[in-house]
Design an enzyme around this catalytic site. Structure first.
Site, PDB file in Angstrom:
ATOM      1  N   HIS A   6       0.837  -1.203   0.000  1.00 18.36           N
ATOM      2  CA  HIS A   6       0.000   0.000   0.000  1.00 18.36           C
ATOM      3  C   HIS A   6       0.871   1.251   0.000  1.00 18.36           C
ATOM      4  O   HIS A   6       1.674   1.458   0.918  1.00 18.36           O
ATOM      5  CB  HIS A   6      -0.887  -0.034   1.250  1.00 18.36           C
ATOM      6  CG  HIS A   6      -1.841   1.092   1.368  1.00 18.36           C
ATOM      7  ND1 HIS A   6      -1.948   1.862   2.507  1.00 18.36           N
ATOM      8  CD2 HIS A   6      -2.758   1.599   0.494  1.00 18.36           C
ATOM      9  CE1 HIS A   6      -2.884   2.773   2.340  1.00 18.36           C
ATOM     10  NE2 HIS A   6      -3.392   2.644   1.136  1.00 18.36           N
ATOM     11  N   HIS A  48      -0.738  11.025  -2.128  1.00 17.72           N
ATOM     12  CA  HIS A  48      -2.082  10.625  -1.716  1.00 17.72           C
ATOM     13  C   HIS A  48      -2.996  11.801  -1.384  1.00 17.72           C
ATOM     14  O   HIS A  48      -4.089  11.924  -1.921  1.00 17.72           O
ATOM     15  CB  HIS A  48      -2.017   9.689  -0.502  1.00 17.72           C
ATOM     16  CG  HIS A  48      -3.368   9.305   0.009  1.00 17.72           C
ATOM     17  ND1 HIS A  48      -4.035  10.035   0.981  1.00 17.72           N
ATOM     18  CD2 HIS A  48      -4.192   8.289  -0.324  1.00 17.72           C
ATOM     19  CE1 HIS A  48      -5.211   9.483   1.219  1.00 17.72           C
ATOM     20  NE2 HIS A  48      -5.335   8.420   0.441  1.00 17.72           N
TER      21      HIS A  48
END
Length: 235
Positions: A6, A48
């Protein structure tokens, strides 16, 4: 079941930085996920959040800054002093690094409001130009249908993942319309029957973000194809 790192391997290195991808490869992972958004001047970069504060020395929305300014920020010190040299990478840098490391890719398109199509088109244009014909194509995922529609137009042969927190009521219709090959869902809201139904419809289920080995084992029993994890021991 495949273990997908991730944001690289965010539990062991600063997320979405070159160090995170190198750490994923060093721990034997075969695939990583990362987020793509655009700078003010339209450069696809791997980051992100929609603002810079949490993981860099910068401040304000990513979309308000030119790439040259973002590229100079410290993106590692927040995680640990040893990572102070880490920078926010461009999408081009990350794709080249993943190819060098032999990592398969899940590229999540994470647009700012109103830039859904532009973000996907810019990311896909760059990725298509870099990715070798013989290598497994990146998986393209997004919470935004406009991004997946743009990805389908640009790279119809690349797999797409319909990304959602909970399984949408019309999940099959959405998947068919977008020609998605997988559902990417939050494991906290996932049920065994949903996995079975998706698989019966020919869709793989990948689930995020699983950092508990016991939970990972249960998801494997359900038939989940892959989990996204911050830690390599979570498989």
């Amino acid at each position: 079941m495949i273990l997908i790192g991730h944001r690289g391997l965010a539990g062991l290195a600063p997320e979405n930085t070159p160090a995170s991808f190198r750490t994923a490869a060093a721990h034997g992972l075969s695939m990583v996920e990362f987020d793509v958004r655009l700078s003010r001047d339209g450069v696809p970069l791997v980051f992100h959040d929609d603002t810079l504060e949490r993981t860099t020395t910068g401040a304000g929305p990513v979309a308000d800054h030119h790439w040259a300014a973002i590229a100079g920020l410290d993106a590692g010190s927040w995680f640990a002093p040893a990572f102070a040299a880490e920078k926010v990478p461009s999408l081009e840098q990350v794709l080249r690094l993943c190819l060098e490391l032999g990592l398969a890719v899940n590229m999540e398109i994470k647009p700012d409001p109103g830039r859904e199509t532009a973000t996907a088109e810019a990311a896909l244009a760059l990725a298509l130009g870099l990715w070798p014909d013989g290598a497994p194509p990146p998986v393209v995922s997004s919470f935004h249908s406009a991004c997946l529609e743009a990805a389908r137009r640009a790279a119809p042969h690349w797999p797409r993942g319909l990304l959602a927190e909970r399984l949408p009521a019309d999940w099959l219709g959405q998947a068919r319309r977008l020609d998605a090959s997988a559902l990417h869902l939050d494991h906290r809201f996932l049920e065994a029957g949903q996995v079975a139904n998706a698989r019966a419809a020919g869709l793989a289920v990948r689930t995020y973000t699983v950092n508990d080995p016991v939970r990972a084992a249960l998801l494997r029993e359900w038939g989940v194809a892959a989990i996204f994890s911050d830690y390599p021991h979570s498989s």
